[in-house]
Scaffold this motif. Structure first.
Motif, PDB file in Angstrom:
ATOM      1  N   GLY A   1     -14.561   4.679   0.487  1.00  0.00           N
ATOM      2  CA  GLY A   1     -14.050   4.853  -0.862  1.00  0.00           C
ATOM      3  C   GLY A   1     -15.129   4.574  -1.894  1.00  0.00           C
ATOM      4  O   GLY A   1     -16.303   4.363  -1.553  1.00  0.00           O
ATOM      5  N   ASN A   2     -14.724   4.560  -3.170  1.00  0.00           N
ATOM      6  CA  ASN A   2     -15.697   4.280  -4.241  1.00  0.00           C
ATOM      7  C   ASN A   2     -15.225   3.152  -5.150  1.00  0.00           C
ATOM      8  O   ASN A   2     -15.484   3.157  -6.341  1.00  0.00           O
ATOM      9  N   GLY A   3     -14.482   2.184  -4.564  1.00  0.00           N
ATOM     10  CA  GLY A   3     -14.120   0.999  -5.327  1.00  0.00           C
ATOM     11  C   GLY A   3     -12.642   0.736  -5.454  1.00  0.00           C
ATOM     12  O   GLY A   3     -12.247  -0.356  -5.853  1.00  0.00           O
ATOM     13  N   ALA A   4     -11.779   1.697  -5.153  1.00  0.00           N
ATOM     14  CA  ALA A   4     -10.335   1.487  -5.285  1.00  0.00           C
ATOM     15  C   ALA A   4      -9.822   0.584  -4.161  1.00  0.00           C
ATOM     16  O   ALA A   4     -10.322   0.635  -3.032  1.00  0.00           O
ATOM     17  N   THR A   5      -8.828  -0.236  -4.471  1.00  0.00           N
ATOM     18  CA  THR A   5      -8.159  -1.062  -3.460  1.00  0.00           C
ATOM     19  C   THR A   5      -6.703  -0.645  -3.274  1.00  0.00           C
ATOM     20  O   THR A   5      -6.025  -1.160  -2.395  1.00  0.00           O
ATOM     21  N   ASP A   6      -6.231   0.273  -4.100  1.00  0.00           N
ATOM     22  CA  ASP A   6      -4.855   0.748  -3.979  1.00  0.00           C
ATOM     23  C   ASP A   6      -4.778   2.157  -4.555  1.00  0.00           C
ATOM     24  O   ASP A   6      -5.715   2.631  -5.214  1.00  0.00           O
ATOM     25  N   ILE A   7      -3.651   2.827  -4.331  1.00  0.00           N
ATOM     26  CA  ILE A   7      -3.370   4.155  -4.877  1.00  0.00           C
ATOM     27  C   ILE A   7      -2.182   4.010  -5.823  1.00  0.00           C
ATOM     28  O   ILE A   7      -1.120   3.521  -5.420  1.00  0.00           O
ATOM     29  N   THR A   8      -2.360   4.425  -7.076  1.00  0.00           N
ATOM     30  CA  THR A   8      -1.305   4.225  -8.074  1.00  0.00           C
ATOM     31  C   THR A   8      -0.900   5.501  -8.812  1.00  0.00           C
ATOM     32  O   THR A   8       0.061   5.473  -9.575  1.00  0.00           O
ATOM     33  N   LYS A   9      -1.631   6.618  -8.615  1.00  0.00           N
ATOM     34  CA  LYS A   9      -1.274   7.827  -9.363  1.00  0.00           C
ATOM     35  C   LYS A   9      -1.880   9.064  -8.694  1.00  0.00           C
ATOM     36  O   LYS A   9      -2.695   8.968  -7.766  1.00  0.00           O
ATOM     37  N   GLY A  10      -1.472  10.252  -9.164  1.00  0.00           N
ATOM     38  CA  GLY A  10      -2.104  11.509  -8.801  1.00  0.00           C
ATOM     39  C   GLY A  10      -2.961  11.991  -9.949  1.00  0.00           C
ATOM     40  O   GLY A  10      -2.646  11.727 -11.115  1.00  0.00           O
ATOM     41  N   HIS A  11      -4.036  12.723  -9.623  1.00  0.00           N
ATOM     42  CA  HIS A  11      -4.972  13.122 -10.688  1.00  0.00           C
ATOM     43  C   HIS A  11      -5.578  14.493 -10.378  1.00  0.00           C
ATOM     44  O   HIS A  11      -6.419  14.626  -9.502  1.00  0.00           O
ATOM     45  N   ASP A  12      -5.151  15.513 -11.076  1.00  0.00           N
ATOM     46  CA  ASP A  12      -5.623  16.903 -11.067  1.00  0.00           C
ATOM     47  C   ASP A  12      -5.851  17.485  -9.671  1.00  0.00           C
ATOM     48  O   ASP A  12      -5.262  17.054  -8.693  1.00  0.00           O
ATOM     49  N   GLN A  13      -6.670  18.517  -9.554  1.00  0.00           N
ATOM     50  CA  GLN A  13      -7.007  19.329  -8.374  1.00  0.00           C
ATOM     51  C   GLN A  13      -5.902  20.300  -7.973  1.00  0.00           C
ATOM     52  O   GLN A  13      -6.175  21.444  -7.696  1.00  0.00           O
ATOM     53  N   ASN A  14      -4.627  19.860  -7.894  1.00  0.00           N
ATOM     54  CA  ASN A  14      -3.497  20.776  -7.752  1.00  0.00           C
ATOM     55  C   ASN A  14      -2.231  20.036  -8.172  1.00  0.00           C
ATOM     56  O   ASN A  14      -2.301  18.893  -8.634  1.00  0.00           O
ATOM     57  N   SER A  15      -1.076  20.671  -8.005  1.00  0.00           N
ATOM     58  CA  SER A  15       0.170  20.048  -8.473  1.00  0.00           C
ATOM     59  C   SER A  15       0.977  19.440  -7.339  1.00  0.00           C
ATOM     60  O   SER A  15       2.161  19.133  -7.510  1.00  0.00           O
TER      61      SER A  15
END
Length: 285
Positions: A85-99
């Motif tokens: 990874g690049n620093g995240a410790t959790d997943i909290t949202k979706g962000h672009d690229q597709n729907s």
């Protein structure tokens, strides 16, 4: 590729055509590739079926790429999560690229949240028909105020927009890092309009208004967790977060023009005094 994206993904892809599968005990945190609040990602990798994420405790989220493969996100590099990874410790949202939805693993089954309208123009969202909320866990995550509850369905109360307040987003009021200021509860949002310490308010599902302040004062009895301002709305329901704007300014009275300068009043000419008629003595012959 920008450093915030995994090397095998590509930014700004059109919405995908594959149908994404939601597994039991996974809930939607947003639409687009999985990220944290700072658009970073955890260790990740590729699988053909999302069931790998459900069967492995190290996996915390998954998302369907446009090519039909599932991208999985893990607490550490292990199993199918072969990439760092690049620093995240959790997943909290979706962000672009597709729907496609980003699915986060949960202790209890969750429902799909409604897709929120765009933040601009700040129009109010359409009314959502009432639904029966699922039974929620009593343990609250530390990132939320203790009297709020995560992942609540859209509320039925109608939110009131006051004069000199504008919509910054939909959901409970937060700053850009999903933090909150000092806060409290009121029955009517007029308290926020009448008190300078209050900067924003939001309607909870239970019909009360949550107010957010620059400091702990008045109705804002609870401390914040680092925010100094309110800039957006973030999940919990689809009610708007209203931020206080500057009061309308009054124009000063118009002053007379500085040019041309006004002329002094006319002064009647003065008559010089009459001189004596005495002649000087005559000169000697």
């Amino acid at each position: 590729l920008p450093p915030s994206l995994p090397p095998s993904t590509s930014p700004s892809l059109p919405p995908s055509t594959p149908s994404s599968t939601q597994l039991e005990n996974f809930y939607v945190v947003g639409y687009g590739v999985c990220r944290d609040g700072s658009n970073r990602y955890t260790a990740w990798g590729w699988v053909d079926e999302p069931s790998w994420c459900a069967e492995n405790d190290v996996c915390i989220a998954y998302w369907l790429h446009n090519d039909g493969r599932y991208q999985v996100f893990c607490r550490e590099q292990s199993g199918a999560c072969t990439q760092p990874g690049n620093g995240a410790t959790d997943i909290t949202k979706g962000h672009d690229q597709n729907s496609n939805p980003c699915f986060r693993k949960s202790a209890l089954p969750q429902q799909f949240p409604p897709k929120l309208p765009p933040l601009w123009p700040p129009s109010l969202p359409p009314k959502v028909p009432p639904s029966i909320p699922p039974k929620l866990p009593t343990t609250l995550p530390p990132s939320l105020p203790p009297s709020t509850s995560p992942s609540l369905p859209p509320s039925t109360p109608s939110s009131t927009q006051l004069e000199n307040f504008y919509v910054v987003g939909y959901g409970v009021c937060r700053d850009g890092s999903n933090r909150y200021t000092a806060w409290g509860w009121v029955d009517e949002p007029s308290w926020c309009a009448e008190n300078d310490v209050c900067i924003a308010y939001w309607l909870h599902n239970d019909g009360r208004y949550q107010v957010f302040c620059r400091e702990q004062s008045g109705a804002c009895t609870q401390p914040g967790n680092g925010a100094t301002d309110i800039t957006k709305g973030h999940d919990q329901n689809s009610n708007p977060c209203f931020r206080k704007s500057a009061l309308p300014q009054q124009f000063p009275p118009k002053l007379p023009p500085l040019w041309p300068p006004s002329l002094p009043p006319k002064v009647p000419p003065s008559i010089p005094p009459k001189l004596p008629t005495t002649l000087p003595p005559s000169l000697p012959p």
